[in-house]
Design a protein around this motif. Structure first.
Motif, PDB file in Angstrom:
ATOM      1  N   GLN A  21       0.595  -1.236  -0.029  1.00  0.00           N
ATOM      2  CA  GLN A  21      -0.043  -0.005   0.061  1.00  0.00           C
ATOM      3  C   GLN A  21       0.923   1.432  -0.074  1.00  0.00           C
ATOM      4  OE1 GLN A  21      -2.411  -0.945   3.555  1.00  0.00           O
ATOM      5  NE2 GLN A  21      -4.341  -0.905   2.086  1.00  0.00           N
ATOM      6  N   LEU A  22       1.835   1.310   0.574  1.00  0.00           N
ATOM      7  CA  LEU A  22       2.886   2.568   0.689  1.00  0.00           C
ATOM      8  C   LEU A  22       3.283   2.571  -0.665  1.00  0.00           C
ATOM      9  CD1 LEU A  22       4.719   1.844   4.127  1.00  0.00           C
ATOM     10  CD2 LEU A  22       2.944   3.558   3.829  1.00  0.00           C
ATOM     11  N   GLU A  23       3.956   1.663  -1.187  1.00  0.00           N
ATOM     12  CA  GLU A  23       4.501   1.620  -2.490  1.00  0.00           C
ATOM     13  C   GLU A  23       3.632   2.347  -3.686  1.00  0.00           C
ATOM     14  OE1 GLU A  23       6.189  -2.164  -3.542  1.00  0.00           O
ATOM     15  OE2 GLU A  23       7.658  -1.923  -1.885  1.00  0.00           O
ATOM     16  N   GLY A  72       2.765   5.741  -2.823  1.00  0.00           N
ATOM     17  CA  GLY A  72       3.814   6.964  -2.973  1.00  0.00           C
ATOM     18  C   GLY A  72       4.192   7.575  -1.533  1.00  0.00           C
ATOM     19  N   CYS A  73       3.296   6.847  -0.444  1.00  0.00           N
ATOM     20  CA  CYS A  73       3.517   7.274   0.776  1.00  0.00           C
ATOM     21  C   CYS A  73       4.628   6.647   1.598  1.00  0.00           C
ATOM     22  CB  CYS A  73       2.392   7.319   1.837  1.00  0.00           C
ATOM     23  SG  CYS A  73       0.946   7.995   0.972  1.00  0.00           S
ATOM     24  N   THR A  74       5.239   7.345   2.674  1.00  0.00           N
ATOM     25  CA  THR A  74       6.205   6.819   3.556  1.00  0.00           C
ATOM     26  C   THR A  74       5.324   6.517   4.987  1.00  0.00           C
ATOM     27  OG1 THR A  74       7.102   8.925   4.327  1.00  0.00           O
ATOM     28  CG2 THR A  74       8.161   7.702   2.356  1.00  0.00           C
ATOM     29  N   GLN A  75       5.920   5.997   5.834  1.00  0.00           N
ATOM     30  CA  GLN A  75       5.163   5.805   7.153  1.00  0.00           C
ATOM     31  C   GLN A  75       5.273   7.190   7.975  1.00  0.00           C
ATOM     32  OE1 GLN A  75       7.786   2.500   8.845  1.00  0.00           O
ATOM     33  NE2 GLN A  75       5.964   1.700   9.374  1.00  0.00           N
ATOM     34  N   VAL A  76       6.374   8.103   7.436  1.00  0.00           N
ATOM     35  CA  VAL A  76       6.158   9.404   8.171  1.00  0.00           C
ATOM     36  C   VAL A  76       5.473  10.267   7.286  1.00  0.00           C
ATOM     37  CG1 VAL A  76       7.804  11.440   8.396  1.00  0.00           C
ATOM     38  CG2 VAL A  76       8.641   9.192   8.879  1.00  0.00           C
ATOM     39  N   SER A  77       5.069  10.363   5.951  1.00  0.00           N
ATOM     40  CA  SER A  77       4.449  10.940   5.418  1.00  0.00           C
ATOM     41  C   SER A  77       2.958  10.699   5.540  1.00  0.00           C
ATOM     42  CB  SER A  77       4.584  10.996   3.745  1.00  0.00           C
ATOM     43  OG  SER A  77       4.236   9.687   3.357  1.00  0.00           O
ATOM     44  N   CYS A 102      -0.637  11.904   4.296  1.00  0.00           N
ATOM     45  CA  CYS A 102      -0.607  11.135   3.050  1.00  0.00           C
ATOM     46  C   CYS A 102      -1.727   9.764   3.177  1.00  0.00           C
ATOM     47  CB  CYS A 102       0.759  10.612   2.628  1.00  0.00           C
ATOM     48  SG  CYS A 102       0.976  10.022   1.128  1.00  0.00           S
ATOM     49  N   ASP A 103      -2.758   9.508   2.115  1.00  0.00           N
ATOM     50  CA  ASP A 103      -3.500   8.585   2.360  1.00  0.00           C
ATOM     51  C   ASP A 103      -2.926   7.490   1.525  1.00  0.00           C
ATOM     52  OD1 ASP A 103      -5.592   6.968   2.287  1.00  0.00           O
ATOM     53  OD2 ASP A 103      -7.181   8.687   1.656  1.00  0.00           O
ATOM     54  N   ILE A 104      -2.950   6.323   2.110  1.00  0.00           N
ATOM     55  CA  ILE A 104      -2.467   4.957   1.681  1.00  0.00           C
ATOM     56  C   ILE A 104      -3.359   4.400   0.645  1.00  0.00           C
ATOM     57  CG2 ILE A 104      -0.583   4.559   3.355  1.00  0.00           C
ATOM     58  CD1 ILE A 104      -2.449   2.280   4.320  1.00  0.00           C
ATOM     59  N   HIS A 105      -4.473   4.733   0.732  1.00  0.00           N
ATOM     60  CA  HIS A 105      -5.710   4.298  -0.156  1.00  0.00           C
ATOM     61  C   HIS A 105      -5.760   4.904  -1.221  1.00  0.00           C
ATOM     62  CE1 HIS A 105      -6.743   1.609   3.170  1.00  0.00           C
ATOM     63  NE2 HIS A 105      -6.709   2.770   4.096  1.00  0.00           N
ATOM     64  N   LYS A 106      -5.137   6.124  -1.682  1.00  0.00           N
ATOM     65  CA  LYS A 106      -5.196   6.906  -2.786  1.00  0.00           C
ATOM     66  C   LYS A 106      -3.753   6.497  -3.652  1.00  0.00           C
ATOM     67  CE  LYS A 106      -7.806  10.777  -1.214  1.00  0.00           C
ATOM     68  NZ  LYS A 106      -7.483  12.279  -0.902  1.00  0.00           N
ATOM     69  N   THR A 107      -3.876   7.039  -4.932  1.00  0.00           N
ATOM     70  CA  THR A 107      -2.650   6.583  -5.977  1.00  0.00           C
ATOM     71  C   THR A 107      -1.653   7.682  -5.565  1.00  0.00           C
ATOM     72  OG1 THR A 107      -3.710   8.013  -7.602  1.00  0.00           O
ATOM     73  CG2 THR A 107      -4.322   5.864  -7.460  1.00  0.00           C
ATOM     74  N   LYS A 108      -0.452   7.298  -6.210  1.00  0.00           N
ATOM     75  CA  LYS A 108       0.831   8.331  -6.202  1.00  0.00           C
ATOM     76  C   LYS A 108       0.231   9.575  -6.627  1.00  0.00           C
ATOM     77  CE  LYS A 108       4.602   4.965  -6.363  1.00  0.00           C
ATOM     78  NZ  LYS A 108       5.774   4.587  -7.128  1.00  0.00           N
TER      79      LYS A 108
END
Length: 150
Positions: A29-31, A34-39, A44-50
């Motif tokens: 999901q992070l990949e 485009g999110c990182t754990q910090v962002s 930053c929403d891991i359910h959205k696209t980069k």
């Protein structure tokens, strides 16, 4: 009895499998986002696209494009307050800058990239989460305006 408890505890502790910070699904999901754990903690929403997260101001240049390690890279347009184009700017991954097709020298200063073409000074903010912080100024004419990424 006490002699058996200590070795049993040692074996139990040694036999436990290691704990990992994230599981495989979360990593994917992070990949994809485009999110990182910090962002992610910053919105930053891991359910959205980069692309959706980049539009919201969350980018991970190292993951998105390993060759592009700078937040300044891209095509930019400097506009007047009336909305007309003052200059077109191109910045590559090595932070080489072209203004209207002409190569100019640039320097990093206080978290920004600054460069000059004629009497106009251009300033682009390095932290892409900050909105409306990219601008140009012409001190002789007393004018200024925004710079936007295309």
């Amino acid at each position: 009895m006490k002699r058996a408890i200590l070795p049993a505890l040692a074996i139990l502790i040694a036999a436990q499998s290691p704990a990992y910070a994230i599981n495989d699904k979360y990593r994917k999901q992070l990949e994809q986002s485009g999110c990182t754990q910090v962002s992610e903690t910053q919105g930053c929403d891991i359910h959205k696209t980069k692309a959706e997260n980049a539009k919201a101001g969350f980018t991970n240049p190292a993951a998105d494009n390993p060759g592009t390690q700078t937040p300044y890279a891209g095509q930019w347009v400097a506009k007047s307050e009336a909305g007309t184009t003052v200059a077109t700017i191109r910045i590559d991954a090595k932070e080489q800058v072209w203004v209207n097709g002409k190569r100019v020298n640039a320097k990093r200063t206080d978290g920004t990239l600054q460069f000059r073409e004629g009497k106009i000074v251009f300033t682009i903010q390095g932290d892409r989460r900050l909105q409306n912080q990219d601008y140009w100024t012409d001190r002789d004419a007393g004018t200024k305006g925004p710079i936007q990424i295309e």
